[in-house]
Design a protein around this motif. Sequence first.
Motif, PDB file in Angstrom:
ATOM      1  N   ALA A  69       0.789  -1.231  -0.050  1.00 25.29           N
ATOM      2  CA  ALA A  69      -0.109   0.016   0.019  1.00 25.29           C
ATOM      3  C   ALA A  69       0.877   1.287   0.263  1.00 25.29           C
ATOM      4  N   GLY A  70       1.880   1.175   0.729  1.00 29.64           N
ATOM      5  CA  GLY A  70       2.901   2.693   0.795  1.00 29.64           C
ATOM      6  C   GLY A  70       3.413   2.599  -0.496  1.00 29.64           C
ATOM      7  N   LEU A  71       3.781   1.354  -1.141  1.00 28.71           N
ATOM      8  CA  LEU A  71       4.622   1.669  -2.530  1.00 28.71           C
ATOM      9  C   LEU A  71       3.734   2.306  -3.565  1.00 28.71           C
ATOM     10  N   VAL A  72       2.293   1.897  -3.835  1.00 28.19           N
ATOM     11  CA  VAL A  72       1.633   2.189  -4.587  1.00 28.19           C
ATOM     12  C   VAL A  72       1.172   3.727  -4.287  1.00 28.19           C
ATOM     13  N   LYS A  73       1.239   4.065  -3.052  1.00 18.37           N
ATOM     14  CA  LYS A  73       0.823   5.534  -2.800  1.00 18.37           C
ATOM     15  C   LYS A  73       2.258   6.462  -3.388  1.00 18.37           C
ATOM     16  N   GLU A  74       3.194   5.750  -2.946  1.00 14.74           N
ATOM     17  CA  GLU A  74       4.531   6.640  -3.430  1.00 14.74           C
ATOM     18  C   GLU A  74       4.566   6.681  -5.047  1.00 14.74           C
ATOM     19  N   ALA A  75       4.197   5.550  -5.670  1.00 16.84           N
ATOM     20  CA  ALA A  75       4.416   5.661  -7.280  1.00 16.84           C
ATOM     21  C   ALA A  75       3.459   6.460  -7.859  1.00 16.84           C
ATOM     22  N   GLY A  76       2.349   6.574  -7.141  1.00 10.53           N
ATOM     23  CA  GLY A  76       1.210   7.473  -7.673  1.00 10.53           C
ATOM     24  C   GLY A  76       0.203   6.618  -8.299  1.00 10.53           C
ATOM     25  N   GLY A  77       0.222   5.439  -8.079  1.00 19.10           N
ATOM     26  CA  GLY A  77      -0.737   4.262  -8.541  1.00 19.10           C
ATOM     27  C   GLY A  77      -0.341   2.904  -8.566  1.00 19.10           C
ATOM     28  N   ALA A  78      -1.194   1.943  -8.918  1.00 27.04           N
ATOM     29  CA  ALA A  78      -0.852   0.667  -8.808  1.00 27.04           C
ATOM     30  C   ALA A  78       0.004   0.133 -10.123  1.00 27.04           C
ATOM     31  N   PHE A  79       0.389  -1.261 -10.327  1.00 27.20           N
ATOM     32  CA  PHE A  79       1.397  -1.441 -11.095  1.00 27.20           C
ATOM     33  C   PHE A  79       0.818  -2.166 -12.157  1.00 27.20           C
ATOM     34  N   ASP A  80       1.061  -1.814 -13.501  1.00 25.55           N
ATOM     35  CA  ASP A  80       0.618  -2.523 -14.741  1.00 25.55           C
ATOM     36  C   ASP A  80       1.213  -3.809 -14.976  1.00 25.55           C
ATOM     37  N   VAL A  81       2.193  -3.941 -14.534  1.00 26.05           N
ATOM     38  CA  VAL A  81       3.118  -5.326 -14.481  1.00 26.05           C
ATOM     39  C   VAL A  81       3.901  -5.496 -13.254  1.00 26.05           C
ATOM     40  N   ILE A  82       3.897  -6.855 -12.853  1.00 26.94           N
ATOM     41  CA  ILE A  82       4.671  -6.979 -11.658  1.00 26.94           C
ATOM     42  C   ILE A  82       5.648  -8.440 -12.011  1.00 26.94           C
ATOM     43  N   ILE A  83       6.740  -8.282 -11.724  1.00 28.48           N
ATOM     44  CA  ILE A  83       7.740  -9.341 -12.158  1.00 28.48           C
ATOM     45  C   ILE A  83       8.398  -9.906 -10.791  1.00 28.48           C
ATOM     46  N   ASP A  84       8.056 -11.410 -10.521  1.00 28.56           N
ATOM     47  CA  ASP A  84       8.409 -11.909  -9.281  1.00 28.56           C
ATOM     48  C   ASP A  84       9.142 -13.063  -9.207  1.00 28.56           C
ATOM     49  N   SER A  85       9.934 -13.576  -8.321  1.00 24.99           N
ATOM     50  CA  SER A  85      10.396 -14.468  -8.469  1.00 24.99           C
ATOM     51  C   SER A  85      10.548 -15.505  -7.151  1.00 24.99           C
ATOM     52  N   ALA A  86       9.780 -14.895  -6.144  1.00 29.51           N
ATOM     53  CA  ALA A  86       9.467 -15.358  -4.963  1.00 29.51           C
ATOM     54  C   ALA A  86       8.470 -16.297  -4.408  1.00 29.51           C
ATOM     55  N   ALA A  87       7.306 -15.712  -4.966  1.00 32.49           N
ATOM     56  CA  ALA A  87       6.179 -16.648  -4.677  1.00 32.49           C
ATOM     57  C   ALA A  87       5.547 -16.540  -3.258  1.00 32.49           C
ATOM     58  N   GLY A  88       5.506 -17.597  -2.449  1.00 33.44           N
ATOM     59  CA  GLY A  88       5.462 -17.694  -1.408  1.00 33.44           C
ATOM     60  C   GLY A  88       4.154 -17.092  -0.570  1.00 33.44           C
ATOM     61  N   PRO A  89       4.128 -17.120   0.787  1.00 38.58           N
ATOM     62  CA  PRO A  89       2.838 -16.738   1.397  1.00 38.58           C
ATOM     63  C   PRO A  89       2.853 -15.222   1.223  1.00 38.58           C
ATOM     64  N   GLY A  90       3.630 -14.209   0.524  1.00 40.83           N
ATOM     65  CA  GLY A  90       3.783 -12.829   0.563  1.00 40.83           C
ATOM     66  C   GLY A  90       3.054 -12.713  -0.779  1.00 40.83           C
ATOM     67  N   PHE A  91       2.806 -13.766  -1.591  1.00 44.09           N
ATOM     68  CA  PHE A  91       2.267 -13.209  -3.061  1.00 44.09           C
ATOM     69  C   PHE A  91       1.092 -12.421  -3.035  1.00 44.09           C
ATOM     70  N   GLU A  92       0.247 -12.428  -1.783  1.00 50.09           N
ATOM     71  CA  GLU A  92      -1.062 -11.881  -1.807  1.00 50.09           C
ATOM     72  C   GLU A  92      -0.726 -10.120  -2.029  1.00 50.09           C
ATOM     73  N   ALA A  93       0.213  -9.849  -1.360  1.00 45.67           N
ATOM     74  CA  ALA A  93       0.693  -8.339  -1.352  1.00 45.67           C
ATOM     75  C   ALA A  93       0.463  -7.983  -2.926  1.00 45.67           C
ATOM     76  N   LEU A  94       1.096  -8.800  -3.882  1.00 43.51           N
ATOM     77  CA  LEU A  94       1.144  -8.363  -5.148  1.00 43.51           C
ATOM     78  C   LEU A  94      -0.165  -8.023  -5.859  1.00 43.51           C
ATOM     79  N   LEU A  95      -1.017  -9.074  -5.308  1.00 38.77           N
ATOM     80  CA  LEU A  95      -2.452  -8.766  -5.710  1.00 38.77           C
ATOM     81  C   LEU A  95      -2.745  -7.459  -5.564  1.00 38.77           C
ATOM     82  N   ASP A  96      -2.619  -6.985  -4.348  1.00 42.05           N
ATOM     83  CA  ASP A  96      -2.949  -5.551  -3.714  1.00 42.05           C
ATOM     84  C   ASP A  96      -2.164  -4.546  -4.583  1.00 42.05           C
ATOM     85  N   ALA A  97      -1.030  -4.845  -4.956  1.00 43.24           N
ATOM     86  CA  ALA A  97      -0.177  -3.921  -5.782  1.00 43.24           C
ATOM     87  C   ALA A  97      -0.468  -3.822  -7.220  1.00 43.24           C
ATOM     88  N   ALA A  98      -1.143  -4.628  -7.772  1.00 43.07           N
ATOM     89  CA  ALA A  98      -1.487  -4.720  -9.286  1.00 43.07           C
ATOM     90  C   ALA A  98      -2.571  -3.703  -9.629  1.00 43.07           C
TER      91      ALA A  98
END
Length: 334
Positions: A216-245
């Motif tokens: 949430a903090g990064l989306v605010k700093e960036a001025g909006g959510a992300f069109d593309v997210i590139i990830d290599s970790a997956a795992g339990p924290g993947f849900e945060a990427l759904l929020d950032a997209a």
Amino acid sequence: MQALQLNGINEPLHLQEVNTPVPGPGEVLVEIHAAALNHRDVWIQKGQYAGLRYPCIIGSDGAGVITAVGPGADESLRGQAVLINPGHHWGDNPHAQSRGFTILGLPEQGTFAQYVRVAAHYVWPLPKHLSFEQAAALPLGGVTAYRAAFTRAQLQPGERVLITGIGGGVALLALQMAVAIGAEVWVTSGSAEKLAQARQLGARGGANYKDEKWAAGLVKEAGGAFDVIIDSAAGPGFEALLDAAASGGRIVFYGGTLGAITHLPPAKIFWKQLNIMGSTMGTEQDFADMIRLFEQHKLVPVVDRVFPFAEGEAAMRRMDEGQQFGKIVLKIKE
């Protein structure tokens, strides 16, 4: 020739004399000047990879000079400085690799050696603006990053892209390519130092994924959510990427270093019309397009550290620790 040979699970790399390979029909022999490490090499050493066979010579990335050509190979290749495409036998389907797909360094003997033989169509002229050490840092990570960002996610100039886990080779190569084509790049890391280094490479900013509600903090700093997210970790924290997209966004992941994705609320995916995609390695066309992009923009892969050939085991331990920023390289020919 000398090679760093792996004799069993959890065994250290040993520099020892082995037979020099002889190029067969359609093959070339490459004298390796520099080779780069990938996490794949550490997983093979730990026995955490399919198709293990010992002893073996690992290493997927390499750059050097062709010293011999086999029957049917173009004689004019002799003496050319080249880098090697490590992805072999992709197959005819550009959407996914064939069952016969292999990666150099297992089952075929790899680049942690003074010489390696490969089919002639897997060697590419060394980009003129790169040293052997820089070029060796490019192949596996470069094609993986290119396919994830461009072939799969279809990243476009001006789009906002988030690249997680900055500091690793693939993530940094994706960052460099995305910046080069005019995308707006943001990153995550668990290290403030790596976030600062990424900014020096053109990232607009980033977040520490260890922080609560970092997305949430990064989306605010960036001025909006992300069109593309590139990830290599997956795992339990993947849900945060759904929020950032952003709505209609594309999330592509090429690894799973944090394990299984354990919580994936369906409504966050279907209501935002998200596309979640897997990706790994790339076709020969992906590789060619990646090389072309690096040559066009004169991009230079980030090299974390160059180790002498004899210190291959120390290089492996640095890779295993995960503290590097960029690729770890072995200098094989002085």
